[in-house]
Write a protein that holds these residues in place. Structure first.
Motif, PDB file in Angstrom:
ATOM      1  N   ILE A  11       0.831  -1.215   0.000  1.00  0.00           N
ATOM      2  CA  ILE A  11       0.000   0.000   0.000  1.00  0.00           C
ATOM      3  C   ILE A  11       0.863   1.260   0.000  1.00  0.00           C
ATOM      4  N   LEU A  12       1.807   1.344   0.949  1.00  0.00           N
ATOM      5  CA  LEU A  12       2.634   2.546   1.040  1.00  0.00           C
ATOM      6  C   LEU A  12       3.537   2.691  -0.182  1.00  0.00           C
ATOM      7  N   GLY A  13       4.101   1.560  -0.664  1.00  0.00           N
ATOM      8  CA  GLY A  13       4.973   1.628  -1.831  1.00  0.00           C
ATOM      9  C   GLY A  13       4.245   2.084  -3.074  1.00  0.00           C
ATOM     10  N   THR A  14       2.988   1.634  -3.244  1.00  0.00           N
ATOM     11  CA  THR A  14       2.219   1.994  -4.437  1.00  0.00           C
ATOM     12  C   THR A  14       1.695   3.416  -4.354  1.00  0.00           C
ATOM     13  N   ILE A  15       1.166   3.798  -3.204  1.00  0.00           N
ATOM     14  CA  ILE A  15       0.603   5.149  -3.065  1.00  0.00           C
ATOM     15  C   ILE A  15       1.697   6.208  -3.172  1.00  0.00           C
ATOM     16  N   LEU A  16       2.843   5.962  -2.535  1.00  0.00           N
ATOM     17  CA  LEU A  16       3.932   6.939  -2.539  1.00  0.00           C
ATOM     18  C   LEU A  16       4.894   6.742  -3.709  1.00  0.00           C
ATOM     19  N   ASN A  17       4.665   5.675  -4.526  1.00  0.00           N
ATOM     20  CA  ASN A  17       5.509   5.371  -5.692  1.00  0.00           C
ATOM     21  C   ASN A  17       6.967   5.233  -5.265  1.00  0.00           C
ATOM     22  N   LEU A  18       7.208   4.395  -4.256  1.00  0.00           N
ATOM     23  CA  LEU A  18       8.560   4.175  -3.760  1.00  0.00           C
ATOM     24  C   LEU A  18       9.315   3.244  -4.705  1.00  0.00           C
ATOM     25  N   THR A  62       0.223  13.674  -5.894  1.00  0.00           N
ATOM     26  CA  THR A  62       1.161  14.706  -6.316  1.00  0.00           C
ATOM     27  C   THR A  62       2.242  14.875  -5.252  1.00  0.00           C
ATOM     28  N   LYS A  63       3.260  15.657  -5.566  1.00  0.00           N
ATOM     29  CA  LYS A  63       4.321  15.893  -4.592  1.00  0.00           C
ATOM     30  C   LYS A  63       3.759  16.526  -3.325  1.00  0.00           C
ATOM     31  N   LYS A  64       2.856  17.472  -3.491  1.00  0.00           N
ATOM     32  CA  LYS A  64       2.259  18.130  -2.332  1.00  0.00           C
ATOM     33  C   LYS A  64       1.445  17.149  -1.502  1.00  0.00           C
ATOM     34  N   GLU A  65       0.676  16.281  -2.164  1.00  0.00           N
ATOM     35  CA  GLU A  65      -0.136  15.298  -1.442  1.00  0.00           C
ATOM     36  C   GLU A  65       0.739  14.271  -0.730  1.00  0.00           C
ATOM     37  N   LYS A  66       1.856  13.891  -1.334  1.00  0.00           N
ATOM     38  CA  LYS A  66       2.777  12.972  -0.660  1.00  0.00           C
ATOM     39  C   LYS A  66       3.345  13.603   0.610  1.00  0.00           C
ATOM     40  N   GLU A  67       3.675  14.883   0.529  1.00  0.00           N
ATOM     41  CA  GLU A  67       4.193  15.577   1.714  1.00  0.00           C
ATOM     42  C   GLU A  67       3.140  15.637   2.813  1.00  0.00           C
ATOM     43  N   ILE A  68       1.882  15.873   2.433  1.00  0.00           N
ATOM     44  CA  ILE A  68       0.799  15.887   3.426  1.00  0.00           C
ATOM     45  C   ILE A  68       0.636  14.502   4.049  1.00  0.00           C
ATOM     46  N   PHE A  69       0.651  13.476   3.209  1.00  0.00           N
ATOM     47  CA  PHE A  69       0.515  12.089   3.677  1.00  0.00           C
ATOM     48  C   PHE A  69       1.605  11.749   4.697  1.00  0.00           C
ATOM     49  N   LEU A  70       2.857  12.067   4.351  1.00  0.00           N
ATOM     50  CA  LEU A  70       3.976  11.729   5.222  1.00  0.00           C
ATOM     51  C   LEU A  70       4.050  12.627   6.443  1.00  0.00           C
ATOM     52  N   THR A  71       3.565  13.867   6.327  1.00  0.00           N
ATOM     53  CA  THR A  71       3.564  14.768   7.484  1.00  0.00           C
ATOM     54  C   THR A  71       2.639  14.250   8.578  1.00  0.00           C
ATOM     55  N   GLN A 114      -5.567   5.471   7.986  1.00  0.00           N
ATOM     56  CA  GLN A 114      -6.869   6.049   7.676  1.00  0.00           C
ATOM     57  C   GLN A 114      -6.839   7.577   7.736  1.00  0.00           C
ATOM     58  N   PHE A 115      -6.072   8.135   8.665  1.00  0.00           N
ATOM     59  CA  PHE A 115      -5.992   9.586   8.758  1.00  0.00           C
ATOM     60  C   PHE A 115      -5.117  10.174   7.653  1.00  0.00           C
ATOM     61  N   ALA A 116      -4.063   9.446   7.281  1.00  0.00           N
ATOM     62  CA  ALA A 116      -3.180   9.940   6.229  1.00  0.00           C
ATOM     63  C   ALA A 116      -3.891   9.969   4.877  1.00  0.00           C
ATOM     64  N   VAL A 117      -4.615   8.897   4.547  1.00  0.00           N
ATOM     65  CA  VAL A 117      -5.296   8.863   3.244  1.00  0.00           C
ATOM     66  C   VAL A 117      -6.470   9.833   3.213  1.00  0.00           C
ATOM     67  N   LYS A 118      -7.085  10.064   4.354  1.00  0.00           N
ATOM     68  CA  LYS A 118      -8.190  11.036   4.396  1.00  0.00           C
ATOM     69  C   LYS A 118      -7.689  12.437   4.045  1.00  0.00           C
ATOM     70  N   LYS A 119      -6.469  12.760   4.499  1.00  0.00           N
ATOM     71  CA  LYS A 119      -5.918  14.087   4.252  1.00  0.00           C
ATOM     72  C   LYS A 119      -5.391  14.243   2.830  1.00  0.00           C
ATOM     73  N   ALA A 120      -4.863  13.162   2.252  1.00  0.00           N
ATOM     74  CA  ALA A 120      -4.112  13.303   1.001  1.00  0.00           C
ATOM     75  C   ALA A 120      -4.768  12.668  -0.211  1.00  0.00           C
ATOM     76  N   SER A 121      -5.514  11.577  -0.032  1.00  0.00           N
ATOM     77  CA  SER A 121      -6.011  10.823  -1.186  1.00  0.00           C
ATOM     78  C   SER A 121      -7.428  11.231  -1.562  1.00  0.00           C
ATOM     79  N   LYS A 122      -7.833  10.778  -2.730  1.00  0.00           N
ATOM     80  CA  LYS A 122      -9.202  11.012  -3.196  1.00  0.00           C
ATOM     81  C   LYS A 122     -10.165  10.136  -2.404  1.00  0.00           C
ATOM     82  N   PRO A 123     -11.429  10.542  -2.282  1.00  0.00           N
ATOM     83  CA  PRO A 123     -12.399   9.767  -1.486  1.00  0.00           C
ATOM     84  C   PRO A 123     -12.554   8.327  -1.943  1.00  0.00           C
ATOM     85  N   GLU A 124     -12.496   8.074  -3.263  1.00  0.00           N
ATOM     86  CA  GLU A 124     -12.676   6.704  -3.750  1.00  0.00           C
ATOM     87  C   GLU A 124     -11.512   5.802  -3.362  1.00  0.00           C
TER      88      GLU A 124
END
Length: 442
Positions: A11-18, A62-71, A114-124
């Motif tokens: 999950i983390l590798g795919t969402i963050l494109n590691l 996006t880069k901004k969304e990744k930063e929000i996710f990791l923050t 759950q809190f990280a994806v709520k802040k950064a990812s799309k609802p779907e």
């Protein structure tokens, strides 16, 4: 635990494109093209025709969304002893997370994802992730019923189907498939928390610390284990300043009490204001669990109901505000009142001690000020209390039920009942919580 670690990596590798961890790459897109599904994700030829290009998927950030996710993961403060410091594994500048262990993955999936994806990812994308976290928490419940297992089995099937609509086929390795069989495993083997390897891995790590001679690790572990056993055995007899006790279970355990600081180990002496003194006294009387006090509470409630011909809200308020003074008078008339009842009726000493930390029944509590200087947080509290709720002062049919209260500890005060007993009180600043459309509190 290994299933959770591998699924968390996916999950983390795919969402963050590691790099090396992502399941979304050119080969995965070619699989979609070969199967003939999801044409919007098929690779495209570059302008020169030599390379293939892939378009962003719904789960890409996006880069901004990744930063929000990791923050969110970086700034998370967890309770003392609950998990390791996950922020050590997060690099916001490079937009990556690496080096976390199995228990860290367990905690990320259950609570933080759950809190990280709520802040950064799309609802779907966020909704299936939130449902997945809820499924894992339900599966790891200390008490689980067979009816719950049937519901959880249906839930995980739907979640995996939603994942198939989001991620590429390369995401679904054997570990993701095994999620469907976890409910059957619990049904056959019992609750999940009794069969995990976390405690065994932790103990093996402790045994490794005994190794002093790396050429003879087994002998070092044996000697270290025997030395600790001997010390523990001796401490059960010689813990009280040389006094000998024949009990095998007389070793000292962790004692509840205040947590001091280097400058002030015994707390700071303060003088309670009149309002704070009354609030402490009232709260202690109504929650002390003393049978004599509870009987007197019922007597005073009946007395107020009989004497006052007013609205029910006013009677309840009168009972709460006047009980302390009434109790002092009633106990003064008793000849055979117990010592505990007398000091409880008399009320606490105005001089009290203030602390920034306290341990009660093995649970650690900190003030917000103390937490601001720590990498952990123990200032958040939750209470589910049976409360009489009035719609207004004119309401004659109040509802009695459990109400959830949330707050942060502003102050910890230890009040003294004239040398007979002491009680620690938490001054909590309440916060309002509401559920979002995704079912999370904010």
């Amino acid at each position: 635990m290994h299933i959770e670690k591998n699924v968390c990596d996916n999950i983390l590798g795919t969402i963050l494109n590691l790099s090396g961890k992502s399941k979304d790459h050119v080969k995965a897109r070619l699989d979609l093209q070969e199967i003939g599904i999801r044409k919007s994700l098929h690779p495209l030829s570059s302008a020169d025709g030599k390379n293939l290009e892939i378009r962003a998927a719904v789960f890409d950030l996006t880069k901004k969304e990744k930063e929000i996710f990791l923050t969110v993961l970086k700034n998370t403060k967890l309770p003392y002893g609950c998990a390791s410091n996950i922020s050590r594994y997060v690099n916001v500048a490079e937009r990556k997370i690496q080096g976390y262990k199995s228990h860290d993955a367990h905690f990320i999936l259950h609570y933080l994802l759950q809190f990280a994806v709520k802040k950064a990812s799309k609802p779907e994308v966020a909704l299936p992730m939130i449902r997945f976290s809820s499924f894992l928490r339900g599966l790891w419940s200390k008490v689980i019923r067979l009816d719950d297992l049937k519901r959880l089995q249906e839930e995980i099937i739907e979640i995996v189907c939603h994942f198939e609509m989001i991620f590429t086929p390369a995401f679904f390795d054997i570990m993701v498939h095994l999620l469907v069989h976890l409910c059957q495993e619990v049904e056959l083997g019992g609750p999940e928390h009794l069969r995990n390897m976390f405690s065994i891995e932790r103990y093996l790590g402790k045994l490794k610390t005994y190794v002093r001679n790396r050429s003879k690790p087994e002998g070092s572990i044996a000697e270290g284990y025997l030395a600790e056993e001997c010390i523990t055995f001796c401490s059960r007899f010689l813990y009280d300043e040389g006094a000998v006790n024949n009990s095998l279970y007389s070793a000292p355990t962790q004692v509840d009490g205040h947590i001091g600081t280097r400058r002030n180990r015994d707390g700071k002496t303060i003088r309670l204001k009149e309002a704070d003194l009354k609030a402490c006294h009232r709260y202690i009387l109504f929650n002390c669990g003393n049978k004599e006090i509870e009987k007197l509470i019922e007597d005073h409630q009946a007395l107020v109901d009989n004497l006052e011909n007013s609205r029910r809200y006013k009677r309840a308020r009168t009972h709460t505000e006047e009980f302390c003074n009434w109790l002092k008078g009633e106990v003064g008339k008793m000849e055979n009142a117990s010592k505990e009842l007398k000091v409880l009726a008399l009320g606490p000493n105005r001089m009290a001690k203030r602390f920034t930390g306290y341990i009660v029944n093995g649970f650690r509590f900190h003030t917000k000020f103390r937490d601001s200087r720590c990498t952990t947080q123990n200032s958040g509290v939750f209470l589910s209390a049976e409360t009489t709720s009035f719609a207004s002062s004119k309401d004659e049919n109040p509802i009695i039920g459990h109400v959830n209260y949330y707050g942060s500890i502003e102050e910890i005060v230890e009040v003294d009942f004239w040398g007979e007993l002491s009680v620690s009180c938490l001054n909590v600043a309440g916060t309002k919580k509401k559920k979002t459309h995704m079912g999370l509190l904010e």
